[in-house]
Enzyme design. Sequence first.
Site, PDB file in Angstrom:
ATOM      1  CB  ILE A  15      -0.967   0.000   1.213  1.00 24.36           C
ATOM      2  CG1 ILE A  15      -1.807  -1.277   1.208  1.00 24.36           C
ATOM      3  CG2 ILE A  15      -1.865   1.226   1.169  1.00 24.36           C
ATOM      4  CD1 ILE A  15      -2.675  -1.473   2.433  1.00 24.36           C
ATOM      5  CG  ASP A  60      13.905  -0.939  12.863  1.00 25.63           C
ATOM      6  OD1 ASP A  60      12.685  -0.711  12.978  1.00 25.63           O
ATOM      7  OD2 ASP A  60      14.469  -1.938  13.358  1.00 25.63           O
ATOM      8  CD  GLU A  85       6.993  -8.127   9.817  1.00 23.86           C
ATOM      9  OE1 GLU A  85       6.448  -9.023   9.152  1.00 23.86           O
ATOM     10  OE2 GLU A  85       8.119  -7.675   9.541  1.00 23.86           O
ATOM     11  CG  ASP A 136     -11.159  -4.865   8.120  1.00 26.86           C
ATOM     12  OD1 ASP A 136     -10.071  -5.447   8.329  1.00 26.86           O
ATOM     13  OD2 ASP A 136     -11.908  -5.173   7.166  1.00 26.86           O
ATOM     14  CE1 TYR A 161      -1.365  -6.346  10.478  1.00 24.51           C
ATOM     15  CE2 TYR A 161      -3.620  -7.153  10.212  1.00 24.51           C
ATOM     16  CZ  TYR A 161      -2.646  -6.205   9.957  1.00 24.51           C
ATOM     17  OH  TYR A 161      -2.947  -5.106   9.173  1.00 24.51           O
ATOM     18  CG  ASN A 191      -5.971  -1.955   0.745  1.00 25.06           C
ATOM     19  OD1 ASN A 191      -5.359  -0.945   0.453  1.00 25.06           O
ATOM     20  ND2 ASN A 191      -6.937  -1.933   1.653  1.00 25.06           N
ATOM     21  CE  LYS A 200      -0.412  -9.916   3.562  1.00 22.65           C
ATOM     22  NZ  LYS A 200      -0.378  -8.466   3.654  1.00 22.65           N
ATOM     23  CB  VAL A 217     -10.160 -22.359  -0.591  1.00 22.03           C
ATOM     24  CG1 VAL A 217     -11.276 -21.719   0.217  1.00 22.03           C
ATOM     25  CG2 VAL A 217     -10.056 -21.725  -1.975  1.00 22.03           C
ATOM     26  NE  ARG A 225     -10.629 -11.728   6.041  1.00 23.36           N
ATOM     27  CZ  ARG A 225     -11.179 -12.583   6.904  1.00 23.36           C
ATOM     28  NH1 ARG A 225     -12.492 -12.691   6.994  1.00 23.36           N
ATOM     29  NH2 ARG A 225     -10.416 -13.332   7.684  1.00 23.36           N
TER      30      ARG A 225
HETATM   31  P1  NAD Z   1       3.325  -4.748   3.526  1.00 18.40           P
HETATM   32  O1  NAD Z   1       3.628  -5.898   4.410  1.00 18.40           O
HETATM   33  O2  NAD Z   1       3.142  -4.983   2.061  1.00 18.40           O
HETATM   34  O3  NAD Z   1       4.453  -3.624   3.661  1.00 18.40           O
HETATM   35  C1  NAD Z   1       5.006  -3.252   4.905  1.00 18.40           C
HETATM   36  C2  NAD Z   1       6.193  -2.344   4.638  1.00 18.40           C
HETATM   37  O4  NAD Z   1       6.711  -1.918   5.916  1.00 18.40           O
HETATM   38  C3  NAD Z   1       7.346  -3.034   3.902  1.00 18.40           C
HETATM   39  O5  NAD Z   1       7.867  -2.182   2.912  1.00 18.40           O
HETATM   40  C4  NAD Z   1       8.376  -3.282   4.995  1.00 18.40           C
HETATM   41  O6  NAD Z   1       9.711  -3.303   4.517  1.00 18.40           O
HETATM   42  C5  NAD Z   1       8.128  -2.090   5.912  1.00 18.40           C
HETATM   43  N1  NAD Z   1       8.560  -2.341   7.296  1.00 18.40           N
HETATM   44  C6  NAD Z   1       8.288  -3.435   8.067  1.00 18.40           C
HETATM   45  N2  NAD Z   1       8.874  -3.309   9.262  1.00 18.40           N
HETATM   46  C7  NAD Z   1       9.513  -2.112   9.273  1.00 18.40           C
HETATM   47  C8  NAD Z   1      10.300  -1.419  10.240  1.00 18.40           C
HETATM   48  N3  NAD Z   1      10.534  -1.937  11.448  1.00 18.40           N
HETATM   49  N4  NAD Z   1      10.795  -0.200   9.914  1.00 18.40           N
HETATM   50  C9  NAD Z   1      10.559   0.346   8.676  1.00 18.40           C
HETATM   51  N5  NAD Z   1       9.840  -0.280   7.730  1.00 18.40           N
HETATM   52  C10 NAD Z   1       9.326  -1.493   8.011  1.00 18.40           C
HETATM   53  O7  NAD Z   1       2.031  -4.068   4.155  1.00 18.40           O
HETATM   54  P2  NAD Z   1       0.754  -3.424   3.421  1.00 18.40           P
HETATM   55  O8  NAD Z   1      -0.176  -4.497   3.049  1.00 18.40           O
HETATM   56  O9  NAD Z   1       1.236  -2.458   2.410  1.00 18.40           O
HETATM   57  O10 NAD Z   1       0.111  -2.637   4.657  1.00 18.40           O
HETATM   58  C11 NAD Z   1       0.529  -1.309   4.966  1.00 18.40           C
HETATM   59  C12 NAD Z   1      -0.239  -0.831   6.187  1.00 18.40           C
HETATM   60  O11 NAD Z   1      -1.642  -0.865   5.915  1.00 18.40           O
HETATM   61  C13 NAD Z   1      -0.024  -1.702   7.423  1.00 18.40           C
HETATM   62  O12 NAD Z   1       0.051  -0.854   8.537  1.00 18.40           O
HETATM   63  C14 NAD Z   1      -1.270  -2.568   7.480  1.00 18.40           C
HETATM   64  O13 NAD Z   1      -1.559  -2.924   8.803  1.00 18.40           O
HETATM   65  C15 NAD Z   1      -2.313  -1.639   6.907  1.00 18.40           C
HETATM   66  N6  NAD Z   1      -3.464  -2.263   6.220  1.00 18.40           N
HETATM   67  C16 NAD Z   1      -3.244  -3.207   5.249  1.00 18.40           C
HETATM   68  C17 NAD Z   1      -4.348  -3.740   4.563  1.00 18.40           C
HETATM   69  C18 NAD Z   1      -4.177  -4.761   3.461  1.00 18.40           C
HETATM   70  O14 NAD Z   1      -5.176  -5.299   2.980  1.00 18.40           O
HETATM   71  N7  NAD Z   1      -2.959  -5.048   3.015  1.00 18.40           N
HETATM   72  C19 NAD Z   1      -5.651  -3.320   4.896  1.00 18.40           C
HETATM   73  C20 NAD Z   1      -5.809  -2.369   5.914  1.00 18.40           C
HETATM   74  C21 NAD Z   1      -4.717  -1.830   6.555  1.00 18.40           C
HETATM   75  O1  DAU Z   2      -8.816  -6.803   6.650  1.00 16.75           O
HETATM   76  C1  DAU Z   2      -7.650  -6.068   6.453  1.00 16.75           C
HETATM   77  C2  DAU Z   2      -6.471  -7.005   6.480  1.00 16.75           C
HETATM   78  O2  DAU Z   2      -6.521  -7.752   5.260  1.00 16.75           O
HETATM   79  C3  DAU Z   2      -5.131  -6.300   6.588  1.00 16.75           C
HETATM   80  O3  DAU Z   2      -5.083  -5.605   7.804  1.00 16.75           O
HETATM   81  C4  DAU Z   2      -3.982  -7.317   6.499  1.00 16.75           C
HETATM   82  O4  DAU Z   2      -2.741  -6.648   6.517  1.00 16.75           O
HETATM   83  C5  DAU Z   2      -4.127  -8.072   5.193  1.00 16.75           C
HETATM   84  O5  DAU Z   2      -3.141  -9.063   5.097  1.00 16.75           O
HETATM   85  C6  DAU Z   2      -5.513  -8.698   5.084  1.00 16.75           C
HETATM   86  O6  DAU Z   2      -5.665  -9.766   6.050  1.00 16.75           O
HETATM   87  P1  DAU Z   2      -6.431 -11.121   5.667  1.00 16.75           P
HETATM   88  O7  DAU Z   2      -6.011 -12.171   6.597  1.00 16.75           O
HETATM   89  O8  DAU Z   2      -7.894 -10.874   5.502  1.00 16.75           O
HETATM   90  O9  DAU Z   2      -5.810 -11.331   4.172  1.00 16.75           O
HETATM   91  P2  DAU Z   2      -5.290 -12.631   3.418  1.00 16.75           P
HETATM   92  O10 DAU Z   2      -5.066 -12.227   2.003  1.00 16.75           O
HETATM   93  O11 DAU Z   2      -4.181 -13.296   4.149  1.00 16.75           O
HETATM   94  O12 DAU Z   2      -6.547 -13.585   3.477  1.00 16.75           O
HETATM   95  C7  DAU Z   2      -7.819 -13.196   2.957  1.00 16.75           C
HETATM   96  C8  DAU Z   2      -8.793 -14.331   3.223  1.00 16.75           C
HETATM   97  O13 DAU Z   2      -8.423 -15.456   2.404  1.00 16.75           O
HETATM   98  C9  DAU Z   2      -8.777 -14.856   4.640  1.00 16.75           C
HETATM   99  O14 DAU Z   2     -10.098 -15.228   5.013  1.00 16.75           O
HETATM  100  C10 DAU Z   2      -7.871 -16.084   4.594  1.00 16.75           C
HETATM  101  C11 DAU Z   2      -8.123 -16.616   3.197  1.00 16.75           C
HETATM  102  N1  DAU Z   2      -6.999 -17.310   2.549  1.00 16.75           N
HETATM  103  C12 DAU Z   2      -5.781 -16.681   2.503  1.00 16.75           C
HETATM  104  C13 DAU Z   2      -4.696 -17.301   1.899  1.00 16.75           C
HETATM  105  C14 DAU Z   2      -3.356 -16.608   1.874  1.00 16.75           C
HETATM  106  C15 DAU Z   2      -7.187 -18.561   1.948  1.00 16.75           C
HETATM  107  O15 DAU Z   2      -8.304 -19.113   1.964  1.00 16.75           O
HETATM  108  N2  DAU Z   2      -6.108 -19.159   1.355  1.00 16.75           N
HETATM  109  C16 DAU Z   2      -4.863 -18.587   1.312  1.00 16.75           C
HETATM  110  O16 DAU Z   2      -3.926 -19.219   0.772  1.00 16.75           O
END
Ligand code: NAD
Ligand code: DAU
Length: 359
Positions: A15, A60, A85, A136, A161, A191, A200, A217, A225
């Site tokens: 993101i 960091d 993370e 969320d 997490y 996202n 993911k 799955v 979601r």
């Molecule tokens: P990501 O795991 O893809 O990226 C995390 C980034 O943070 C990486 O570039 C990593 O190198 C950096 N990072 C990790 N530890 C660090 C540290 N100690 N110091 C500096 N940098 C560090 O994560 P994302 O999916 O892009 O999510 C970004 C933010 O959005 C997170 O806070 C996450 O909780 C939040 N979020 C994610 C989702 C989603 O669906 N991915 C949804 C809602 C909120």
């Molecule tokens: O809801 C927001 C969150 O969405 C973010 O805060 C997290 O950073 C992000 O990773 C994501 O978390 P989820 O656990 O929802 O995402 P993930 O893509 O890991 O999984 C989405 C759904 O799919 C969940 O119900 C688990 C399922 N899943 C996931 C994987 C990786 C499977 O069924 N099979 C898989 O191999």
Amino acid sequence: MNNKPILITGGAGFIGSNFVLQWVQAGGSIVNLDLYTYAGNLENLLALKGNPEHELVHGDICDGSLVAELLREYRPSAILHFAAESHVDRSIASPDEFIRTNVQGTFTLLKQARHYWSSLTGEEKEAFRFLHVSTDEVYGTLEPDAPPFSETTPYAPNNLYAASKAASDHLVRAYFHTYKLPTLTTNCSNNYGPFQLPEKLIPLMILNALEEKPLPVYGDGGNIRDWLFVEDHCSAIAQVLAKGRIGETYNIGGNNERSNLQIVRMICGLVDELAPSKTIGDRSNLIRFVPDRPGHDRRYAMDASKIMREIGWRPSLTLETGLRKTVEWYLEHTEWLEHVRTGAYRDWIHRNYEERAAR
Ligand code: NAD
Ligand code: DAU
């Protein structure tokens, strides 16, 4: 947008990098602090190579002296905190790093932000914001017919997490209430889109479907979601930064609730259409139900009416359009995909899927 830079953390991640690209394209300037963990990928930022509006800093967020130095040197108008993370399955396998980065790291940033903000005066002080990007998942899980999460839903995180993100949200809240640090918090749903690491659900399924590998799955595939295209999340964050009321939290979501099975079937349909297979007519035949994620939340859904009402934000893409764009992006970026599938990535896939049945 003023000409002072903003300091962003985690801008080499999924993101964060989408946000950096959007912000610089819109004329903004960014200092990007990232540790380049397994989730950070500089290839996401290749389009900005040599661009003076983007300063990359390898470091960091737990390093207070580095954060203090960056604040002194660049005097940013805001800190946007994405670094975390972020993968639930990894937090179940090894939670320590989640507590360090998500809790300790957020605390370190808040401490340094307060110190910096206290040193500002006049308009600079008035304009400064600390925007915390959250999820969320802090609200726990919903029953099938329950209303979506709102900003007043009590926190009930169910996995490591989510607990670490909830802790970070509480620290932000406390810094606002105790020290009046001008904070904003956004809590967003799932996202998807360009640059998401294929650990993911959506990119993993696209990749496996393309390679005609099993589509794992979890459980019965009925977990729900609420999906949002990443660029819409980024535009929501930019708008909250510009117009949000300090101390407030804003829920962000696309009103796109789907079960995992529905999502995987949509992906199969798109991959079948855009990259037809000679051997497998219908990629849905690759779906395999595998042992469930421990403590797997059943349903997430966001009520985004506050951000829509107060800020005027709206998502720009439907799930159908966003998913099509995403599948097309992965089909066009084979080199990016090849590079992210390093040894570390392969080790994780082995650990999470091949060892899964044995747990
Ligand atoms: P990501 O795991 O893809 O990226 C995390 C980034 O943070 C990486 O570039 C990593 O190198 C950096 N990072 C990790 N530890 C660090 C540290 N100690 N110091 C500096 N940098 C560090 O994560 P994302 O999916 O892009 O999510 C970004 C933010 O959005 C997170 O806070 C996450 O909780 C939040 N979020 C994610 C989702 C989603 O669906 N991915 C949804 C809602 C909120
Ligand atoms: O809801 C927001 C969150 O969405 C973010 O805060 C997290 O950073 C992000 O990773 C994501 O978390 P989820 O656990 O929802 O995402 P993930 O893509 O890991 O999984 C989405 C759904 O799919 C969940 O119900 C688990 C399922 N899943 C996931 C994987 C990786 C499977 O069924 N099979 C898989 O191999």
